[in-house]
Design an enzyme around this catalytic site. Structure first.
Site: not given
Ligand code: GLC
Length: 528
Positions: A206, A267
């Site tokens: 994440d 991500e």
């Molecule tokens: C990422 C997740 C999202 C979350 C954010 C903070 O972007 O996909 O859902 O709110 O991180 O952890």
């Protein structure tokens, strides 16, 4: 080159756990519910699942505010439930990847609680990013929280005295960790080992681009909104700093020390293809989400550009490309592409486009049913973004409405009739239910199942190289070895390549000509 390791060409399916299937009847999806529905995913033909966070959490951000990374929140079940899900998935030949949230923890995490109690200047505070007030009561810099408002919150002592500020790139309940601190590095290596030892096949990292902040944390010169319409572009000194890569080099060594091709996908919302490629150099992460297809409008030139540039950037570092059209953070693509019948047609065509490309594809639960974004009433919304942005952004709940499984069941087969799902369904949601679509040859579900079947048998083993063929300007046509894919976005008809034999078509129609918003795959003779 064809694929060698499983993840390079795999189809991953994102299970947004709280909305997938409710096993204990409280209106919230959980691990038991997900385990029971695994045969559905096996039948659909996915290779792996990505489970969103199920760790102990106060749920200020749906579980992305983790209190204990090595335990399961009671809302989602127990560690035994996780083990049972993992075993069942493996029995069905589905790999399991789990979400790791290393940028921040919950404000209820033991480290943050002790840091607050220990006071300014304490070593406990060094695990986070605390700063003194400059004397004028304004935050230490002008960085904005991703959810709206400043990225800093000032602590108040029990006696009412204001003291230090702490950084949170997301909600105030999600304090950012200080990745310069050795404890933080050690803790996350232990967390990775904990789940690897349990048998997971990989991780989704994440906010992989956020862990390291620019030295001195200077003000950002420009403050563009990070979210506009359907796109999301974090810009500023808090994102994509060079120092972040050493973390992933360490993690790669750790993953490689385990048997069984364990993998990690980051991500990383970064601006350019080149920036993204840095996360997937041979000694870093195995994959990074490539959001360029997701961010492209339904226009031939934009889609083609996203594909060409993504493939070039990935191959420059020897990485496999990844593709994604939707996830739990963005407006579902049926709606992005215009909604209604047009949106549905385009989404079906987009699925064939994405699944024809070399690399891994990430599906988001419900896209195989053609689910659109839901206009959830404001009072039912739970995403902190709505409140934090003072209503400027309505939040992400519209993409998170629980799956409809059974058209006739009052709880739509998601939860028992006597409980309400954690987010309400729209009136007509039963029409999209799994059991309605199952076995219907023209349903979205059947299209996905068929495409995934052909992908395994005919597409995956094709060369990774995409060769573009002549087509009208508003159409895309390419081949990979002996398969070809066409997508028509314009009014001029798109003809199949010579001697093309139809494999699958996104909508009913002739085998050799595609009308507007239709896509198809054909088998074509090998080139001389
Ligand atoms: C990422 C997740 C999202 C979350 C954010 C903070 O972007 O996909 O859902 O709110 O991180 O952890």
């Amino acid at each position: 080159m064809t694929e060698t390791v499983w993840w390079r060409g795999a189809v991953f399916y994102e299970i947004y756990l709280r909305s997938f299937a409710d096993g204990n009847g409280d209106g919230v999806g959980d691990l038991v519910g997900a385990r029971r529905r695994l045969p559905y995913l096996a039948q659909l033909g996915v290779d792996a699942v990505w489970l969103t966070p199920f760790y102990r959490s106060p749920m200020a951000d749906g579980g992305y505010d983790v209190e204990n990374h090595c335990d399961v929140d009671p809302v989602f079940g127990s560690l035994e439930d996780f083990d049972a899900l993992l075993a069942e998935a493996h029995r069905l030949s589905i790999r399991v990847t789990v979400d790791i949230v290393p940028n921040h923890v919950s404000d209820q995490h033991r480290w943050f609680m002790t840091a607050v109690a220990a006071g300014p200047g304490s070593p406990e505070r060094d695990r986070f990013i605390f700063r003194d007030d400059a004397g004028d009561g304004s935050p230490p810099n002008n960085w904005g929280s991703d959810f709206g408002g400043p990225a800093w919150t000032r602590l108040t002592r029990p006696d009412g005295q204001l003291e230090q500020w702490y950084l949170h790139l997301f909600g105030p309940e999600q304090p950012d960790l200080n990745w310069e601190h050795p404890d933080v590095r050690a803790e996350f290596e232990a967390i990775l080992r904990f789940w690897l030892d349990r048998g997971v096949d990989g991780f989704r990292i994440d906010v992989a681009h956020g862990l390291v902040k620019a030295a001195g944390m200077p003000d950002n010169a420009v403050l563009p909104p990070t979210r506009s319409g359907t796109s999301y572009r974090p810009v500023g000194h808090q994102w994509d700093q060079p120092g972040v890569h050493s973390i992933y080099r360490d993690w790669r060594l750790l993953l490689d020390s385990y048997p069984g091709d364990r993998m990690a996908i980051g991500e990383a919302w970064v601006e350019t293809h080149e920036a993204l490629a840095r996360y997937v150099r041979p000694d870093e992460l195995h994959q990074a989400f490539n959001f360029h297809l997701l961010q492209a409008p339904w226009e031939a030139a934009a889609l083609r550009g996203a594909i060409v540039d993504s493939l070039a950037a990935a191959s420059a570092v020897g990485a496999a490309a990844t593709w994604v059209l939707s996830n739990h953070d963005v407006v579902r693509h049926v709606t992005r592409y215009g909604g209604g019948t047009a949106g549905q047609r385009r989404a079906r065509a987009a699925a064939l486009l994405m699944l024809a490309l070399p690399g891994a594809a990430y599906l988001y639960q419900g896209e195989e049913l053609g689910l659109p974004e839901v206009d959830v009433p404001d009072e039912a919304r739970r995403d902190p973004m709505l409140q934090r942005s003072s209503g400027a952004h309505r939040g992400r709940d519209g993409a998170r409405v629980p799956l409809p499984w059974e058209a006739r069941a009052p709880g739509l087969g998601f939860c028992p009739p006597e409980v309400a799902p954690w987010l309400p369904w729209p009136e007509d949601w039963h029409e999209l239910a799994v059991d309605r679509q199952h076995g219907q040859t023209d349903s979205v579900l059947s299209l996905y199942a068929e495409a995934l079947r052909h992908r395994r048998s005919q597409v995956r083993s094709q060369p990774q190289h995409v060769e573009w063929l002549d087509a009208p300007p508003e159409a895309l046509l390419f081949r990979r070895g002996t398969m070809a894919c066409g997508v028509n976005l314009g009014d001029a008809p798109l003809s199949a390549p010579a001697e093309g034999r139809l494999l699958v078509r996104s909508s009913p129609g002739p085998a050799t000509v595609l009308e507007r918003d239709a896509a198809a795959w054909w088998l074509v003779p090998a080139q001389a």
